[in-house]
Motif scaffolding. Structure first.
Motif: not given
Lengths: 247, 226
Positions: A65-69, A111-116, B195-205
């Motif tokens: 969730v932290g990363n996708f956010g 994320a912060n609550t979890y890490v804390g 596509l924006s989300l996909g681009l972010a995930v791809l570039v991060d990878f």
């Protein structure tokens, strides 16, 4: 070009400070919306973060969730929810804005609550258990107090991001301070654009500073921080980052 | 032609997407280009500032405060400040996007450099390395993983922010998101967001792969001792 003079005139004009589309009404809409979204987000993210951090179960959820956010564009959520919520009751643009902001508030708090909670020294937790503390006591008397600075920091990140992004609600037809910018764009009214931008920026900075002060109050001073000359460790680009927004 | 959403019409109009593949491609390229430019220029500004902050510890506070303030200003407000001067241009978009990368990139470089073990530093100085040799041949290689971690965060954040530049006439994939709102056409919003989300995930990878390629020593598996 006397843009600054024109902006000043716009900011101080009496007609901009009254009526249902005046600065006070828009400011209040902005604050109310941001507060509602952040509080509801916290109501979900905080217990989840405490559970995951304490039990050390489903940890991948907090990380994911932290990363996708970060990767999910909030402008995109606004666009996605716009059509789905058109027939819902309430003012136009309210629901897409609210849903986008609510979703935006969750990742930093979670994320912060979890890490804390998770970051509390394992030996300390062992010692507490050895002293006969029950699970609930370990959580409320040890882990939560020690995690409070990070939790408040997560709250600050969420609040600042939410206040910043609430500006975009105007694109979906909602009010708030973004109204001045978006309407200014469509009629090419530079003083109103810059005046609105100034108000939004001030509100975001005020939110950051306000929560920053709260964070300072709840962070206990350690000896190493007080002693002069001690090199302060610079925080790395990890989850609990320093400043909120860029949204 | 673009059809409006009407009752009973499916939320995802695959036919429309198929008809607009050229547009999708153009916007994807624009999105990548705006992102790359912002992170590249951001790095060009951040790198010397971070080295300076590393050498003169006291300057880090003010540098972090100014870039932190820039980072706090909502993107739409920052673009709005610039529009009267630079109008609806790539310059407006880039000034905003670059400002947001600074905090993250500078912090990445500074924390990478301060994480270098003092043993390595002292060994290099003992071998007679000059200050710049120490920086380029010891400190920077050792801090590369942390620096790239900063670049990853800056890039992913920028990809999300590029969508907002649709409001000042740019936007890459954000163009579709705005179209979805303007014409009440969810297919476009969905397309732009995914596509924006996909681009972010791809570039991060991809950046993770790059990091592994350039710093193989940081990931070498510990061989079991027989």
């Amino acid at each position: 070009m006397d843009l600054f003079g024109a902006v000043w005139t716009w900011l101080t004009a009496a007609e901009n400070w009254s009526g249902s589309a005046g600065i006070p009404v828009r400011l209040w809409e902005h604050i109310q919306m941001s507060a509602q979204a952040t509080i509801l987000g916290a109501l979900i993210a905080f217990p989840a973060g405490v559970y995951i951090g304490h039990k050390r179960r489903f940890e991948f959820v907090a990380v994911t969730v932290g990363n996708f956010g970060r990767a999910l564009p909030s402008f995109g959520i606004l666009g996605l929810t716009y059509t789905f919520t058109l027939n819902w009751p309430g003012n136009i643009g309210f629901w897409p804005t609210f849903i986008a902001l609510f979703l935006l508030a969750i990742p930093p708090i979670l994320a912060n609550t979890y890490v804390g909670v998770k970051g509390v020294d394992a030996d300390t937790v062992e010692a507490a258990r050895g002293m006969g503390m029950r699970e609930g006591e370990v959580l409320t008397r040890l882990e939560l107090p020690l995690a409070t600075p990070l939790i408040v920091s997560g709250l600050r990140l969420a609040a600042v991001q939410v206040v910043a992004t609430a500006t975009l609600g105007a694109v979906a037809g909602w009010g708030g301070l973004g109204r001045f910018i978006v309407d200014g764009f469509s009629v090419g009214d530079d003083p109103q654009i810059v005046g609105g931008a100034l108000l939004v920026a001030l509100l975001a900075v005020a939110t950051e500073v306000g929560f920053g002060l709260l964070e300072r109050v709840v962070t206990p001073k350690t000896r190493s921080q007080r002693s002069a000359g001690g090199r302060r460790v610079l925080p790395g680009p990890a989850i609990g980052s320093e400043a909120g927004s860029a949204s | 032609m673009i059809r409006a959403q009407v009752e009973g019409q499916p939320y995802i109009d695959w036919g429309w997407i198929a008809d607009h593949m050229d547009d999708v491609w153009t916007r994807l390229i624009e999105h990548s280009y705006l992102t790359f430019l912002a992170v590249a220029i951001g790095m060009l500004i951040s790198f010397p500032l971070a080295i300076f902050a590393h050498r003169h510890r006291r300057s880090y506070g003010p540098i972090a405060a100014v870039t932190g303030l820039l980072y706090t200003i909502p993107s739409l407000a920052l673009f709005a400040f610039l529009v009267p001067y630079t109008r609806l241009s790539v310059l407006t978009a880039e000034i905003g996007l670059v400002s947001y990368t600074l905090l993250i990139l500078i912090r990445g470089v500074v924390s990478g450099l301060s994480g270098v073990p003092s043993d390595a530093r002292e060994a290099a100085l003992g071998m007679g390395y000059s200050r710049s040799e120490l920086l380029w041949r010891v400190e920077l290689p050792l801090s590369t993983p942390v620096i790239i971690a900063g670049i990853r965060i800056a890039t992913v954040t920028t990809i999300g922010l590029v969508t907002v530049t649709a409001l000042i006439g740019k936007g890459g994939l954000g163009f579709f998101i705005l179209m979805g709102i303007d014409r009440n056409f969810p297919t476009a919003s969905l397309l732009g967001s995914i596509l924006s989300l996909g681009l972010a995930v791809l570039v991060d990878f991809l950046l993770v792969r790059v990091e592994r390629l350039v710093t193989p020593w940081a990931h070498r598996e510990r061989r079991a001792t027989i």
